[in-house]
Design an enzyme around this catalytic site. Structure first.
Site, PDB file in Angstrom:
ATOM      1  N   CYS A   4      92.101 111.817  36.242  1.00  0.00           N
ATOM      2  CA  CYS A   4      93.435 111.263  36.470  1.00  0.00           C
ATOM      3  C   CYS A   4      94.297 111.616  35.265  1.00  0.00           C
ATOM      4  O   CYS A   4      93.985 111.238  34.133  1.00  0.00           O
ATOM      5  CB  CYS A   4      93.383 109.748  36.651  1.00  0.00           C
ATOM      6  N   ASP A  30     108.658 111.819  31.623  1.00  0.00           N
ATOM      7  CA  ASP A  30     108.124 112.691  32.665  1.00  0.00           C
ATOM      8  C   ASP A  30     108.177 114.139  32.177  1.00  0.00           C
ATOM      9  O   ASP A  30     109.163 114.568  31.574  1.00  0.00           O
ATOM     10  CB  ASP A  30     108.943 112.524  33.954  1.00  0.00           C
ATOM     11  N   HIS A  46      93.757 101.682  36.251  1.00  0.00           N
ATOM     12  CA  HIS A  46      93.901 102.708  37.276  1.00  0.00           C
ATOM     13  C   HIS A  46      93.804 102.109  38.683  1.00  0.00           C
ATOM     14  O   HIS A  46      92.778 101.562  39.058  1.00  0.00           O
ATOM     15  CB  HIS A  46      92.816 103.785  37.124  1.00  0.00           C
ATOM     16  N   ASN A  86     106.698 106.179  44.326  1.00  0.00           N
ATOM     17  CA  ASN A  86     106.274 107.011  45.455  1.00  0.00           C
ATOM     18  C   ASN A  86     104.896 106.550  45.911  1.00  0.00           C
ATOM     19  O   ASN A  86     103.990 106.354  45.093  1.00  0.00           O
ATOM     20  CB  ASN A  86     106.224 108.487  45.045  1.00  0.00           C
ATOM     21  N   GLY A  92     105.649 112.045  48.704  1.00  0.00           N
ATOM     22  CA  GLY A  92     105.433 113.087  47.701  1.00  0.00           C
ATOM     23  C   GLY A  92     104.686 112.595  46.476  1.00  0.00           C
ATOM     24  O   GLY A  92     104.817 113.179  45.397  1.00  0.00           O
ATOM     25  N   HIS A  97      97.814 107.392  40.546  1.00  0.00           N
ATOM     26  CA  HIS A  97      97.732 106.251  39.607  1.00  0.00           C
ATOM     27  C   HIS A  97      99.111 105.624  39.666  1.00  0.00           C
ATOM     28  O   HIS A  97     100.112 106.281  39.298  1.00  0.00           O
ATOM     29  CB  HIS A  97      97.377 106.776  38.202  1.00  0.00           C
ATOM     30  N   HIS A  99     102.656 104.234  39.449  1.00  0.00           N
ATOM     31  CA  HIS A  99     103.623 104.382  38.351  1.00  0.00           C
ATOM     32  C   HIS A  99     105.024 104.141  38.886  1.00  0.00           C
ATOM     33  O   HIS A  99     105.310 104.414  40.055  1.00  0.00           O
ATOM     34  CB  HIS A  99     103.521 105.765  37.706  1.00  0.00           C
ATOM     35  N   HIS A 101     108.794 105.368  38.433  1.00  0.00           N
ATOM     36  CA  HIS A 101     109.739 106.320  37.859  1.00  0.00           C
ATOM     37  C   HIS A 101     110.970 105.541  37.414  1.00  0.00           C
ATOM     38  O   HIS A 101     111.505 104.705  38.177  1.00  0.00           O
ATOM     39  CB  HIS A 101     110.190 107.347  38.903  1.00  0.00           C
TER      40      HIS A 101
END
Ligand code: 5GP
Ligand code: ZN
Length: 111
Positions: A4, A30, A46, A86, A92, A97, A99, A101
């Site tokens: 990962c 990112d 995780h 997402n 997409g 894991h 997250h 954005h």
């Protein structure tokens, strides 16, 4: 978790530009930003999807949102920002894991 990319970043095995970390989450830039400010807020634990949440993980996610709000000026998000999670193939999601954005630094297009 093995293989990962975010677990590897948090283990220090892959370099990243970390802007915040504590014992339960990390915020880093990112690698392929789509906005002037594009950060990822990642729990150290995780798990991939919201349907793996329980009350404990829901509280953790809540603290992630609170932390983002508390740091918004420090992160360059004074003018407002967008949070995106997402989930799965249609959205997409490429890293399995969970997250958040964090997007900002300009007026963001919608739609
Ligand atoms: P997803 O598509 O799963 O919602 O988002 C994964 C994000 O992770 C993408 O925006 C991608 O650019 C970012 N990413 C993938 N690999 C790396 C990496 O090694 N380092 C950093 N900083 N970001 C990464
Ligand atoms: Zn992971």
């Amino acid at each position: 978790m093995e293989n990962c990319v975010f677990c590897k970043i948090m283990a220090g095995e892959i370099p990243s530009q970390t802007v915040y970390e504590d014992d339960e989450m990390v915020i880093f830039r990112d690698a392929a930003p789509i906005a002037p400010v594009h950060l990822l807020c990642v729990p150290r634990e995780h798990f991939a999807h919201l349907d793996e949440m329980d009350d404990r993980r829901a509280a953790l996610l809540g603290r992630m949102f609170l932390k983002i709000a508390a740091l918004q000026n420090q992160l360059g998000l004074e003018g407002g920002y967008r949070l995106v999670i997402n989930q799965g193939e249609n959205a997409g999601q490429t890293v399995q894991h969970l997250h958040i954005h964090i997007l900002g630094g300009k007026t963001l297009p919608w739609g």
